[in-house]
Scaffold this motif. Structure first.
Motif, PDB file in Angstrom:
ATOM      1  N   GLY A 188       0.775  -1.247   0.000  1.00 35.64           N
ATOM      2  CA  GLY A 188       0.000   0.000   0.000  1.00 35.64           C
ATOM      3  C   GLY A 188       0.801   1.288   0.000  1.00 35.64           C
ATOM      4  O   GLY A 188       0.222   2.364  -0.141  1.00 35.64           O
ATOM      5  N   ALA A 189       2.128   1.216   0.170  1.00 35.10           N
ATOM      6  CA  ALA A 189       2.905   2.476   0.195  1.00 35.10           C
ATOM      7  C   ALA A 189       3.098   2.993  -1.231  1.00 35.10           C
ATOM      8  O   ALA A 189       3.513   2.253  -2.118  1.00 35.10           O
ATOM      9  CB  ALA A 189       4.256   2.237   0.854  1.00 35.10           C
ATOM     10  N   ASP A 190       2.799   4.288  -1.426  1.00 35.38           N
ATOM     11  CA  ASP A 190       3.081   4.914  -2.728  1.00 35.38           C
ATOM     12  C   ASP A 190       4.553   5.300  -2.802  1.00 35.38           C
ATOM     13  O   ASP A 190       5.161   5.275  -3.861  1.00 35.38           O
ATOM     14  CB  ASP A 190       2.226   6.180  -2.901  1.00 35.38           C
ATOM     15  N   HIS A 191       5.104   5.714  -1.655  1.00 30.59           N
ATOM     16  CA  HIS A 191       6.509   6.137  -1.578  1.00 30.59           C
ATOM     17  C   HIS A 191       7.134   5.519  -0.336  1.00 30.59           C
ATOM     18  O   HIS A 191       6.451   5.349   0.675  1.00 30.59           O
ATOM     19  CB  HIS A 191       6.618   7.665  -1.467  1.00 30.59           C
ATOM     20  N   VAL A 192       8.430   5.241  -0.437  1.00 30.93           N
ATOM     21  CA  VAL A 192       9.155   4.684   0.719  1.00 30.93           C
ATOM     22  C   VAL A 192      10.354   5.581   1.018  1.00 30.93           C
ATOM     23  O   VAL A 192      11.092   5.974   0.111  1.00 30.93           O
ATOM     24  CB  VAL A 192       9.633   3.242   0.428  1.00 30.93           C
ATOM     25  N   LEU A 193      10.524   5.934   2.296  1.00 38.07           N
ATOM     26  CA  LEU A 193      11.695   6.719   2.712  1.00 38.07           C
ATOM     27  C   LEU A 193      12.522   5.888   3.687  1.00 38.07           C
ATOM     28  O   LEU A 193      11.960   5.196   4.551  1.00 38.07           O
ATOM     29  CB  LEU A 193      11.257   8.014   3.413  1.00 38.07           C
ATOM     30  N   LEU A 194      13.841   5.975   3.520  1.00 38.29           N
ATOM     31  CA  LEU A 194      14.732   5.281   4.455  1.00 38.29           C
ATOM     32  C   LEU A 194      14.878   6.131   5.704  1.00 38.29           C
ATOM     33  O   LEU A 194      15.118   7.335   5.622  1.00 38.29           O
ATOM     34  CB  LEU A 194      16.092   5.035   3.821  1.00 38.29           C
ATOM     35  N   ASP A 195      14.710   5.499   6.860  1.00 34.47           N
ATOM     36  CA  ASP A 195      14.644   6.236   8.128  1.00 34.47           C
ATOM     37  C   ASP A 195      15.922   6.052   8.931  1.00 34.47           C
ATOM     38  O   ASP A 195      16.186   4.982   9.473  1.00 34.47           O
ATOM     39  CB  ASP A 195      13.429   5.730   8.938  1.00 34.47           C
ATOM     40  N   ASP A 196      16.718   7.134   9.008  1.00 29.62           N
ATOM     41  CA  ASP A 196      17.895   7.102   9.884  1.00 29.62           C
ATOM     42  C   ASP A 196      17.660   8.028  11.069  1.00 29.62           C
ATOM     43  O   ASP A 196      18.596   8.493  11.713  1.00 29.62           O
ATOM     44  CB  ASP A 196      19.151   7.518   9.108  1.00 29.62           C
ATOM     45  N   GLY A 197      16.406   8.317  11.334  1.00 34.60           N
ATOM     46  CA  GLY A 197      16.053   9.240  12.414  1.00 34.60           C
ATOM     47  C   GLY A 197      15.622  10.600  11.879  1.00 34.60           C
ATOM     48  O   GLY A 197      14.951  11.351  12.560  1.00 34.60           O
ATOM     49  N   ASN A 198      16.037  10.891  10.638  1.00 32.88           N
ATOM     50  CA  ASN A 198      15.621  12.141   9.990  1.00 32.88           C
ATOM     51  C   ASN A 198      14.999  11.800   8.642  1.00 32.88           C
ATOM     52  O   ASN A 198      15.698  11.379   7.725  1.00 32.88           O
ATOM     53  CB  ASN A 198      16.840  13.048   9.781  1.00 32.88           C
ATOM     54  N   VAL A 199      13.687  11.927   8.552  1.00 33.72           N
ATOM     55  CA  VAL A 199      13.051  11.760   7.238  1.00 33.72           C
ATOM     56  C   VAL A 199      12.405  13.070   6.788  1.00 33.72           C
ATOM     57  O   VAL A 199      11.923  13.166   5.662  1.00 33.72           O
ATOM     58  CB  VAL A 199      11.994  10.617   7.192  1.00 33.72           C
ATOM     59  N   SER A 200      12.402  14.077   7.675  1.00 27.65           N
ATOM     60  CA  SER A 200      11.679  15.309   7.331  1.00 27.65           C
ATOM     61  C   SER A 200      12.293  16.005   6.110  1.00 27.65           C
ATOM     62  O   SER A 200      11.561  16.575   5.287  1.00 27.65           O
ATOM     63  CB  SER A 200      11.607  16.261   8.527  1.00 27.65           C
ATOM     64  N   THR A 201      13.613  15.925   5.959  1.00 32.93           N
ATOM     65  CA  THR A 201      14.251  16.579   4.813  1.00 32.93           C
ATOM     66  C   THR A 201      13.799  15.909   3.513  1.00 32.93           C
ATOM     67  O   THR A 201      13.335  16.578   2.579  1.00 32.93           O
ATOM     68  CB  THR A 201      15.793  16.502   4.948  1.00 32.93           C
ATOM     69  N   ALA A 202      13.890  14.576   3.476  1.00 33.61           N
ATOM     70  CA  ALA A 202      13.484  13.840   2.264  1.00 33.61           C
ATOM     71  C   ALA A 202      11.985  13.977   2.013  1.00 33.61           C
ATOM     72  O   ALA A 202      11.536  14.069   0.863  1.00 33.61           O
ATOM     73  CB  ALA A 202      13.869  12.369   2.409  1.00 33.61           C
ATOM     74  N   LEU A 203      11.223  14.018   3.101  1.00 34.77           N
ATOM     75  CA  LEU A 203       9.758  14.147   2.965  1.00 34.77           C
ATOM     76  C   LEU A 203       9.399  15.478   2.312  1.00 34.77           C
ATOM     77  O   LEU A 203       8.547  15.551   1.412  1.00 34.77           O
ATOM     78  CB  LEU A 203       9.127  13.985   4.350  1.00 34.77           C
ATOM     79  N   ARG A 204      10.100  16.548   2.740  1.00 34.06           N
ATOM     80  CA  ARG A 204       9.807  17.890   2.183  1.00 34.06           C
ATOM     81  C   ARG A 204      10.252  17.989   0.726  1.00 34.06           C
ATOM     82  O   ARG A 204       9.697  18.775  -0.031  1.00 34.06           O
ATOM     83  CB  ARG A 204      10.504  18.972   3.021  1.00 34.06           C
ATOM     84  N   GLU A 205      11.253  17.170   0.334  1.00 37.70           N
ATOM     85  CA  GLU A 205      11.628  17.148  -1.094  1.00 37.70           C
ATOM     86  C   GLU A 205      10.527  16.468  -1.906  1.00 37.70           C
ATOM     87  O   GLU A 205      10.200  16.864  -3.017  1.00 37.70           O
ATOM     88  CB  GLU A 205      12.953  16.393  -1.280  1.00 37.70           C
ATOM     89  N   LEU A 206       9.924  15.444  -1.299  1.00 35.81           N
ATOM     90  CA  LEU A 206       8.867  14.685  -1.981  1.00 35.81           C
ATOM     91  C   LEU A 206       7.539  15.447  -1.971  1.00 35.81           C
ATOM     92  O   LEU A 206       6.845  15.550  -2.983  1.00 35.81           O
ATOM     93  CB  LEU A 206       8.712  13.343  -1.253  1.00 35.81           C
ATOM     94  N   ILE A 207       7.178  15.976  -0.795  1.00 32.48           N
ATOM     95  CA  ILE A 207       5.905  16.698  -0.621  1.00 32.48           C
ATOM     96  C   ILE A 207       6.234  18.026   0.067  1.00 32.48           C
ATOM     97  O   ILE A 207       6.210  18.122   1.297  1.00 32.48           O
ATOM     98  CB  ILE A 207       4.901  15.864   0.218  1.00 32.48           C
ATOM     99  N   PRO A 208       6.583  19.089  -0.713  1.00 36.82           N
ATOM    100  CA  PRO A 208       7.098  20.329  -0.109  1.00 36.82           C
ATOM    101  C   PRO A 208       6.172  20.946   0.932  1.00 36.82           C
ATOM    102  O   PRO A 208       6.648  21.514   1.921  1.00 36.82           O
ATOM    103  CB  PRO A 208       7.275  21.254  -1.319  1.00 36.82           C
TER     104      PRO A 208
END
Ligand SMILES: NC(=O)c1ccc[n+]([C@@H]2O[C@H](COP(=O)([O-])OP(=O)(O)OC[C@H]3O[C@@H](n4cnc5c(N)ncnc54)[C@H](OP(=O)(O)O)[C@@H]3O)[C@@H](O)[C@H]2O)c1
Length: 323
Positions: A188-208
């Protein structure tokens, strides 16, 4: 009866298989269940380690079970009827599901009818109650929203992704393990982010603009970063503590919670799960509309091995014990 008895706080080896444990006699207001299966839950690892306050050992753990009614003095159920029981102190303050029989309060039982195998049914009650409570009651998800699921490969995370997708949300799930990416997408995931404790940076690149909702299953170690992922008026719900830390070291509400953002928690109980909603969900599974991701099934004799397996974090779905 046979029971897996937790003899004292410690590692998986404190759970001993007893073949002649007394079969419980139901008291007034209790139902005796002949157990067919149960899901393993993370909170049971905490109880076994001695981290659940107020638990006296020895105890038969297990916060949930499914099976058939063996005896019900209240006359509510027929003998042989299918039934689930969750929470209400099971496996903590009263003996729980790691046994052939359990006597549990009538108020924490939920009847159902299904021809699904017991190992699938065993995976459902606590997992569905938690997912449904978190998504619909705490996060109040609605069609068209975006959701970040932190701890996406957990059994709760996988079912949440599937149901959120069915409800029409865009789903971003996280894992620490890149090998689990395809499994997340298949669930069910549309997108997957690798979690090293900080996903907010990658998340904002994906969904500003940020996401509408975050389901936080790792807990305090990632909570501040999850709060950075929401858009104005977004909501973070902390439902899990996979990170193993109950207390947050530093928290500045005015600063860590973005202006107009909301932080809530979900801690489910049996009354959150009514008979109709459980039956509708089981029917959806039976029709193939929802898939239950079961990682591995163990026997009652193998409960210590099942605990060790959950602790190893190799699983990609629910761990079930079938009798
Ligand atoms: N509030 C409630 O009512 C309620 C009810 C039931 C469960 N829960 C909670 O929900 C959470 C999920 O439960 P579950 O049974 O679905 O778990 P699970 O299936 O056993 O989760 C396993 C996954 O968790 C991830 N994980 C483990 N330790 C981690 C850590 N230190 N940091 C980040 N990720 C970690 C790993 O994923 P990766 O290796 O892929 O990163 C692992 O594969 C638990 O915290 C549980 O206590 C809450």
């Amino acid at each position: 009866m046979k029971a897996a008895v937790t003899t004292g706080p410690g590692g998986p080896d404190v759970i001993i298989i007893e073949n002649n444990w007394p079969k419980p006699v139901p008291q007034a207001g209790e139902v005796l269940i002949r157990i067919k299966a149960f899901g393993l839950n993370r909170s049971e690892l905490f109880t076994r380690r001695g981290d659940s306050p107020g638990v006296n050992f020895p105890v038969i753990q297990g916060i949930e079970c499914v099976g058939t009614v063996e005896e019900d003095n209240s006359g509510t159920y027929q003998r042989g009827q299918q039934i689930a029981a969750i929470m209400g102190g099971m496996g903590r303050y009263i003996n729980g599901g790691y046994a052939e029989y359990a006597a549990v309060p009538l108020k924490i039982t939920i009847p159902f009818q299904s021809s699904l195998p017991w190992c699938i049914l065993g995976a459902i009650p606590e997992m569905f109650q938690t997912v449904s409570g978190s998504l619909t009651q705490a996060l109040q998800i609605t069609r068209g929203e975006t959701i970040l699921i932190r701890g996406g490969t957990s059994s709760i995370g996988l079912l949440s992704a599937q149901l959120a997708r069915v409800y029409g949300l865009t789903v971003v799930s996280t894992t620490r393990n890149p090998d689990k990416t395809e499994h997340l997408k298949a669930n069910g995931a549309d997108h997957v982010l690798l979690d090293d404790g900080n996903v907010s940076t990658a998340l904002r690149e994906l969904i500003p603009q940020g996401v509408d909702k975050v389901l936080e299953l790792i807990g305090t170690p990632t909570l501040k970063d999850s709060l950075k992922c929401i858009k104005p008026r977004g909501v973070v719900c902390m439902t899990g503590i996979l990170g193993g830390e109950w207390v947050m070291k530093e928290f500045q509400p005015m600063g860590d919670i973005p202006s107009l953002g909301r932080l809530t928690v979900y801690m489910g109980e049996a009354e959150d799960l009514d008979t109709q909603r459980l039956q509708e969900f089981i029917d959806a599974v039976e029709k193939g509309e929802v898939t239950i991701a079961i990682d591995k099934t163990f026997t009652l004799d193998e409960v210590p091995a099942a605990h060790a397996y959950m602790e190893s974090n190799q699983s990609k779905g629910k761990i079930v014990v079938e009798l």
